[in-house]
Design an enzyme around this catalytic site. Structure first.
Site, PDB file in Angstrom:
ATOM      1  N   ASN A   1       9.696  -1.012  -4.633  1.00 21.26           N
ATOM      2  CA  ASN A   1      11.139  -1.245  -4.207  1.00 21.26           C
ATOM      3  C   ASN A   1      11.873  -2.367  -4.964  1.00 21.26           C
ATOM      4  O   ASN A   1      10.989  -3.273  -5.638  1.00 21.26           O
ATOM      5  CB  ASN A   1      11.244  -1.540  -2.807  1.00 21.26           C
ATOM      6  CG  ASN A   1      10.768  -0.332  -1.987  1.00 21.26           C
ATOM      7  OD1 ASN A   1      10.746   0.856  -1.906  1.00 21.26           O
ATOM      8  ND2 ASN A   1      10.298  -0.909  -0.545  1.00 21.26           N
TER       9      ASN A   1
ATOM     10  N   GLY B   1       2.960  -0.842  -2.105  1.00 17.02           N
ATOM     11  CA  GLY B   1       2.258  -0.131  -3.038  1.00 17.02           C
ATOM     12  C   GLY B   1       2.303  -1.124  -4.278  1.00 17.02           C
ATOM     13  O   GLY B   1       1.348  -1.800  -4.902  1.00 17.02           O
TER      14      GLY B   1
ATOM     15  N   LEU C   1      -4.240 -10.867  11.469  1.00 15.21           N
ATOM     16  CA  LEU C   1      -3.895 -11.685  12.794  1.00 15.21           C
ATOM     17  C   LEU C   1      -2.758 -12.767  12.574  1.00 15.21           C
ATOM     18  O   LEU C   1      -2.492 -13.623  13.371  1.00 15.21           O
ATOM     19  CB  LEU C   1      -4.995 -12.418  13.277  1.00 15.21           C
ATOM     20  CG  LEU C   1      -5.976 -11.270  13.981  1.00 15.21           C
ATOM     21  CD1 LEU C   1      -7.329 -12.096  14.356  1.00 15.21           C
ATOM     22  CD2 LEU C   1      -5.480 -10.306  15.016  1.00 15.21           C
TER      23      LEU C   1
ATOM     24  N   ASP D   1       0.806  -7.686   2.236  1.00 17.19           N
ATOM     25  CA  ASP D   1       0.367  -6.845   1.152  1.00 17.19           C
ATOM     26  C   ASP D   1      -0.598  -7.830   0.107  1.00 17.19           C
ATOM     27  O   ASP D   1      -1.564  -7.251  -0.634  1.00 17.19           O
ATOM     28  CB  ASP D   1       1.530  -6.466   0.164  1.00 17.19           C
ATOM     29  CG  ASP D   1       2.356  -5.570   1.085  1.00 17.19           C
ATOM     30  OD1 ASP D   1       1.784  -4.868   1.782  1.00 17.19           O
ATOM     31  OD2 ASP D   1       3.718  -5.646   0.813  1.00 17.19           O
TER      32      ASP D   1
END
Length: 292
Positions: free
Chosen positions: A9, A39, A215, A246
């Site tokens: 994106n 990704g 977490l 990510d």
């Protein structure tokens, strides 16, 4: 080699003092335009750590595509399997980031929604040779399932954005990497509020060989053979948590591709993700030299 199958994106980021509530408008500071997509973010994170990475995805035929391609190429990611889709917009994410790093995100997939089984078939040779195949859920479930079926190395699935998944898909996953809310969705239960609750839900999941639950400020939890290991996080001054998950997944794949044990790989991923929150942007994870 790490193969990443997923989305790419351009992120439009607006820093604000507090996140807006439903129906509320807040004034922000100057907006930022940055490359993103789960990704692509994960590909860049792993490549910056020194792993050879190839990305399988789709980009639009528009003015935003060069921003995406430049970021991937600049990090050293192999884009041979990145398909440019005619007459489709590139994916975008609209992000508000509050002081302290908390964010809200809305994604328009654009060309990412065109990634399908045919693209996976075209990359079959890559996925059969990759030590780790890393996949997320910003693409079609058909593409995800095809990638998981085709991969011959270790399969790591980051189930984000959260959705329920078929049992047969989960059964083919070696390492599942959800956050608290994604774990709750997969387990069909309320979001766990403590590491102990997360450990119980992760241990009860049918399918994946191992689960690593991120977490946030509490670090991460590794659940293998129903036994849980808590990995704490070092204190950092976070300014933007966008892409921290990510960065975690990319670093985890990097360590697993180097045959590190899962707990050791998770310790590495927690460290990388923590540093990424001290910088703006979803592709702000550190290089290996910065960590030495």
């Amino acid at each position: 080699m790490i193969a990443v199958v997923g989305s790419c994106n351009v992120d439009f980021v607006v820093p604000v003092a507090v996140l807006p509530g439903p129906g509320e408008t807040v004034l922000g500071r100057d907006h930022l335009r940055m490359p993103g997509g789960k990704g692509a973010n994960q590909s860049v994170a792993a490549a910056k750590l020194g792993s050879p990475v190839a990305f399988v995805g789709c980009v639009g035929d528009d003015a935003l595509a060069p921003t995406i391609l430049s970021a991937l190429d600049g990090a050293g990611v192999d884009t041979s399997w990145l398909r440019r889709v005619p007459d489709a917009p590139s994916g975008i994410a609209l992000i508000t980031v509050a002081d302290g790093g908390e964010n809200t995100i809305a994604v328009s997939p654009g060309a990412n929604a065109r990634l399908g089984p045919a693209d996976i078939e075209a990359a079959a040779g890559l996925l059969s040779e990759a030590a780790v195949t890393l996949v997320q859920l910003e693409i079609s479930l058909d593409a995800v399932a095809a990638a998981v079926r085709t991969a011959r190395g270790r399969v790591v699935l980051n189930p984000a954005p959260a959705r329920s998944l078929p049992a047969e898909l989960l059964a083919s996953v070696d390492v599942l990497v959800p956050n608290r809310s994604e774990l709750g969705v997969l387990a069909g239960a309320p979001e766990p509020t403590t590491p102990d609750e997360a450990a119980a839900l992760a241990a009860a999941l049918d399918g994946p060989a191992a689960v690593v639950v991120t977490l946030g400020a509490d670090g991460a939890l590794v659940v293998e053979d129903r036994a849980a290991t808590h990995v704490p996080v070092s204190q950092v001054d976070a300014i933007d948590a966008t892409g921290a998950g990510d960065a975690f997944c990319g670093a985890l794949a990097d360590a697993l591709a180097r045959a590190e044990p899962l707990v050791t790989a998770t310790e590495w991923a927690v460290r990388v993700a923590g540093i990424s929150t001290t910088r703006w942007g979803a592709q702000s994870s550190p290089t290996r030299d910065e960590l030495s």
